[in-house]
Design a protein around this motif. Structure first.
Motif, PDB file in Angstrom:
ATOM      1  N   LEU A 134     112.260  36.985 -46.414  1.00 50.91           N
ATOM      2  CA  LEU A 134     112.320  38.279 -47.106  1.00 50.91           C
ATOM      3  C   LEU A 134     112.149  39.387 -46.085  1.00 50.91           C
ATOM      4  O   LEU A 134     111.228  39.346 -45.259  1.00 50.91           O
ATOM      5  CB  LEU A 134     111.228  38.376 -48.175  1.00 50.91           C
ATOM      6  N   ASN A 135     113.036  40.379 -46.126  1.00 53.92           N
ATOM      7  CA  ASN A 135     112.985  41.517 -45.213  1.00 53.92           C
ATOM      8  C   ASN A 135     112.427  42.733 -45.936  1.00 53.92           C
ATOM      9  O   ASN A 135     112.763  42.994 -47.107  1.00 53.92           O
ATOM     10  CB  ASN A 135     114.391  41.844 -44.677  1.00 53.92           C
ATOM     11  N   ASP A 136     111.609  43.490 -45.203  1.00 56.99           N
ATOM     12  CA  ASP A 136     111.024  44.698 -45.783  1.00 56.99           C
ATOM     13  C   ASP A 136     110.615  45.638 -44.654  1.00 56.99           C
ATOM     14  O   ASP A 136     110.342  45.193 -43.529  1.00 56.99           O
ATOM     15  CB  ASP A 136     109.802  44.360 -46.654  1.00 56.99           C
ATOM     16  N   PRO A 143     111.879  50.292 -38.534  1.00 61.72           N
ATOM     17  CA  PRO A 143     111.858  48.857 -38.230  1.00 61.72           C
ATOM     18  C   PRO A 143     111.877  48.023 -39.510  1.00 61.72           C
ATOM     19  O   PRO A 143     111.384  48.453 -40.555  1.00 61.72           O
ATOM     20  CB  PRO A 143     110.553  48.668 -37.450  1.00 61.72           C
ATOM     21  N   THR A 144     112.451  46.845 -39.414  1.00 62.15           N
ATOM     22  CA  THR A 144     112.506  45.908 -40.529  1.00 62.15           C
ATOM     23  C   THR A 144     111.777  44.634 -40.123  1.00 62.15           C
ATOM     24  O   THR A 144     112.063  44.060 -39.070  1.00 62.15           O
ATOM     25  CB  THR A 144     113.963  45.582 -40.905  1.00 62.15           C
ATOM     26  N   ASN A 156     106.836  40.768 -34.787  1.00 63.77           N
ATOM     27  CA  ASN A 156     107.818  41.698 -34.238  1.00 63.77           C
ATOM     28  C   ASN A 156     108.896  41.997 -35.270  1.00 63.77           C
ATOM     29  O   ASN A 156     109.279  41.133 -36.063  1.00 63.77           O
ATOM     30  CB  ASN A 156     108.455  41.127 -32.974  1.00 63.77           C
ATOM     31  N   ALA A 157     109.397  43.221 -35.231  1.00 63.62           N
ATOM     32  CA  ALA A 157     110.464  43.622 -36.149  1.00 63.62           C
ATOM     33  C   ALA A 157     111.764  42.915 -35.777  1.00 63.62           C
ATOM     34  O   ALA A 157     112.059  42.691 -34.601  1.00 63.62           O
ATOM     35  CB  ALA A 157     110.655  45.133 -36.104  1.00 63.62           C
ATOM     36  N   ALA A 213     106.086  42.715 -46.955  1.00 63.94           N
ATOM     37  CA  ALA A 213     107.035  41.601 -46.910  1.00 63.94           C
ATOM     38  C   ALA A 213     106.338  40.289 -47.259  1.00 63.94           C
ATOM     39  O   ALA A 213     106.853  39.482 -48.041  1.00 63.94           O
ATOM     40  CB  ALA A 213     107.683  41.521 -45.530  1.00 63.94           C
ATOM     41  N   ALA A 214     105.146  40.067 -46.690  1.00 63.68           N
ATOM     42  CA  ALA A 214     104.412  38.830 -46.982  1.00 63.68           C
ATOM     43  C   ALA A 214     103.935  38.799 -48.428  1.00 63.68           C
ATOM     44  O   ALA A 214     104.013  37.764 -49.104  1.00 63.68           O
ATOM     45  CB  ALA A 214     103.236  38.695 -46.019  1.00 63.68           C
TER      46      ALA A 214
END
Length: 734
Positions: free
Chosen positions: A253-255, A59-60, A437-438, A261-262
């Motif tokens: 930003l995606n991680d 998941p991203t 949620n992803a 990510a945060a």
């Protein structure tokens, strides 16, 4: 009349084309419907592949934040009067590029150690699936090195020599407190969780903070170089402005890790705001240095102007300015002060912009306007008396120097306050927060695409299979091969029951005497009656190129309709390999028949049985012999054919497929007529040509052909017997 006829013909042509299109469309849907199980299978496989893709994809998560770009209130370059004349410069694009720069991202990488990578060893292909879900039935099958769900390690400190950058270092978990490292130089060292492991000879140091993984698990860690780390961070970062000219920047930003990510996005925002504040402080410091350099010069100019005015008055006596001269002096002094201020602003602007910049051009335009007005005032001064002019010039110099000095002092205080405040022009509205949620994988979209692709692939395979089949379509194709067509027999589902049905098999001509297929068989009976007039004996061999062409169905029902017409008919099952005609007459598998008669074990009269209707006799195949071809080549078979020709009006031999065995050729050599059965949309033209060559090699000719299983829905827009039969059927029903 001619025009009307032309219009009628045109209408008929259009109707024909429209009808053809409708038939083609109907054929398409018919083909797809017949291939529904293949389409259903590929669709199910597509959905399964979609589910697997979702389950086997990490998941991203996405973190987002909001920034506001505020206007610069403490403008150092322009006075308020000139700033009001200029339009605000679009700064969003500039700030977005700064936010994505290596200066900002590199600082974020350093703050949060975003150049560290920790990758667990996963099973090839399905590793992500097994690392996300616990599957008990595969637990015992997986080697210990591969990761299981919820197993992680925490890296607190990592320093590698430059030569080891971008190189994986393998960590094997020994137990909850110990681990082993496989270094790039080939050495293997052990360490303890929570303790720093240092190798001073190569400049390597590492600290594993926590281990939540079973013994034997393997992880790969590496430290990226600055460029790769920044580029990786930039690829996952998106910055956009909310609304045109709003000055509100939305940063995402995606991680793969929701908390990470945060943290990473907050690090980027903090690095960006720090550089913004530093930039504002640097601008203030630069302006303050310039002002401090100009203050002594302005003070000296003021003292010199005052001294010159006092000296002139002492020399000439007290001289007062008239009201008109005083007004001119005030205007000249004001304009010269503005020009001096513009000159200082231009010096500062020259360090930041080139002369083509809109701000710089506006300043130059303003200076030109002031210089023009100043020239006009100086022309008025030229008309004054000499004494008045000199007093005016000296007074103007004093007031101008006084204004310049005062303005520099005021500006110095403003810049001191601005530098001390160290406040940038960027405000954080929303700090970085990860969504619960992803955002990937997108389950609904993947399942929808899988469903569509699976169905499309299935439909494509069905259509491709039908296109590659290229079965015979109508009687004209048989006639082009030199085979006269005795009849075209419509398709009937009873013909496809075959051996799949248990127990007694039905006889269509007995159970459905008014069926269209039976009507076609009666037409075949008539055609064969005239076609066999020149035959040496009233014996008929029926064969085909391949199984399931319907030759046994044609032979059986032709025998029945011939007997119903009052003929004495004998039906012989000459397929001593897989003959099944006995099942239509409820005979056991070991019923004596053709094989026993040719072998001489049973008399022909004893093997012959009564058929389903009066006038029909049936000779089954008998027990399957090991050498059917050799039996048919015996003289006893020729004598059997001759006996049947003497005792019956018509004898029909049902034989195996011609391309499979040589039995049909042997039977055809002893019979009077040989008929080939081709299945509509199934039998290939190549198979028919091969069958013709097989009989030609034995100096035999096929007397004609029967197009069996004709389906008007598959006729590809052609018209033939099917249309006529439908018409007859409708008439009969009325």
């Amino acid at each position: 009349m001619t025009d009307a006829t032309s219009r009628n013909r045109t209408g008929l042509i259009n109707a024909t084309v429209a009808n053809s299109d409708a038939i083609d469309l109907g054929q398409l849907f018919s083909s797809l419907w017949k291939g529904k199980w293949l389409i259903a299978l590929t669709t199910a496989i597509g959905i399964a592949a979609g589910v697997f893709t979702i389950a086997n994809t990490d998941p991203t998560f996405q973190a987002d934040a909001l920034l506001q770009l505020e206007e610069r209130t403490g403008s150092l370059a322009l006075p308020s009067g000139l700033s009001d004349m200029l339009e605000n410069d679009p700064r969003s694009v500039t700030e977005i590029e700064i936010l994505r720069s290596r200066m900002v991202l590199g600082q974020a990488v350093a703050d949060q150690n975003l150049d560290w990578r920790i990758e667990p060893r996963k099973v090839p292909i399905i590793g992500t699936l097994l690392s996300r879900y616990s599957l008990p039935f595969v637990e015992g099958l997986l080697p210990a090195q591969y990761i299981r769900p919820d197993e992680i390690i925490t890296l607190e400190q990592l320093v590698v020599p430059p030569i080891w950058l971008n190189t994986e270092i393998e960590i094997t978990i020994l137990d909850a407190e110990n681990f082993r490292l496989a270094l790039p130089d080939g050495r293997s060292v052990s360490g303890h969780v929570g303790e720093q492991l240092t190798m001073e000879d190569v400049g390597f140091s590492i600290t594993i903070g926590a281990v939540e993984a079973a013994t034997g698990r393997v992880f790969a860690i590496q430290q990226l170089d600055d460029i790769r780390a920044v580029n990786s961070l930039r690829e996952s970062l998106t910055v956009s402005e909310r609304g045109r000219g709003s000055g509100i920047l939305e940063v995402r930003l995606n991680d793969a890790s929701r908390p990470q990510a945060a943290r990473a996005l907050n690090a980027i925002i903090q690095a960006y705001t720090r550089q913004n504040v530093s930039r504002s402080a640097a601008e203030a410091e630069s302006s303050l240095v310039f002002i401090r350099e100009q203050l002594p010069i302005a003070e000296r100019a003021l003292r010199e102007a005052e001294a010159a005015l006092n000296d002139f008055r002492q020399t000439q006596g007290t001289v007062d300015l008239s009201l008109e001269t005083q007004t001119i002096l005030e205007q000249i002094t004001r304009i010269e002060g503005e020009l001096a201020s513009l000159q200082r602003n231009e010096d500062e602007l020259r360090q930041r912009y080139n002369p083509a910049h809109p701000t710089y051009r506006a300043l130059l335009d303003e200076r030109t306007r002031l210089e023009t007005r100043l020239a006009e005032l100086r022309g008025q001064v030229g008309a004054l008396p000499e004494t008045q002019r000199q007093v005016l010039d000296l007074s103007r110099a004093v007031e101008l120097a006084q204004r310049i000095y005062t303005e520099l002092l005021t500006r110095s205080q403003e810049v001191e306050v601005l530098r001390a405040s160290t406040i940038g022009n960027v405000r954080i509205i929303d700090n970085a927060t990860s969504q619960p949620n992803a955002i990937a994988p997108r389950k609904a979209m993947i399942l929808a695409l899988s469903l569509m692709l699976g169905g499309m692939i299935g439909a494509g395979l069905v259509l491709l299979r039908n296109w590659l089949r290229k079965g015979i379509q109508d009687s004209s194709e048989l006639e082009k091969l030199g085979l006269p067509v005795f009849a075209t027999i419509n398709y009937n589902k009873m013909a496809d029951t075959g051996t799949r049905r248990q127990g007694k098999l039905p006889i269509l001509a007995v159970e459905e005497t008014a069926d269209l297929t039976v009507e076609a068989l009666r037409s075949l009976r008539t055609s064969l009656h005239f076609g066999m007039l020149d035959a040496k004996t009233p014996t008929l061999c029926i064969t085909s190129a391949h199984p399931e062409a319907g030759k046994s169905f044609v032979a059986l029902n032709l025998a029945v309709v011939s007997a119903q017409a009052g003929q004495r008919v004998c039906l012989v099952d000459a397929d001593m390999r897989q003959g099944q005609l006995r099942r239509h007459f409820e005979m056991p598998r070991n019923q004596p028949g053709l094989a026993e008669v040719i072998s001489g074990n049973v008399a022909i009269e004893d093997a012959m049985v009564r058929g389903a209707v009066d006038g029909l006799s049936f000779l089954p195949s008998g027990r399957y012999p090991p050498n059917p071809s050799e039996l048919l080549m015996r003289a006893e078979f020729s004598r059997l054919v001759a006996w049947c020709a003497e005792n019956f009006d018509l004898t029909i031999f049902d034989t195996p497929p011609a391309l499979a065995v040589t039995d049909p050729v042997i039977v055809a050599r002893n019979t009077g007529t040989t008929v080939f059965v081709a299945r509509h949309d199934v039998t290939h033209l190549g198979e028919i040509e091969a069958s013709i060559k097989t009989f030609s090699a034995a100096n035999l000719n096929l007397s004609g052909a029967i197009l069996n299983g004709f389906d008007p829905k598959k006729a590809r827009g052609r018209y033939g017997y099917g249309y006529g039969y439908r018409y007859d059927y409708k008439t009969r029903k009325q």
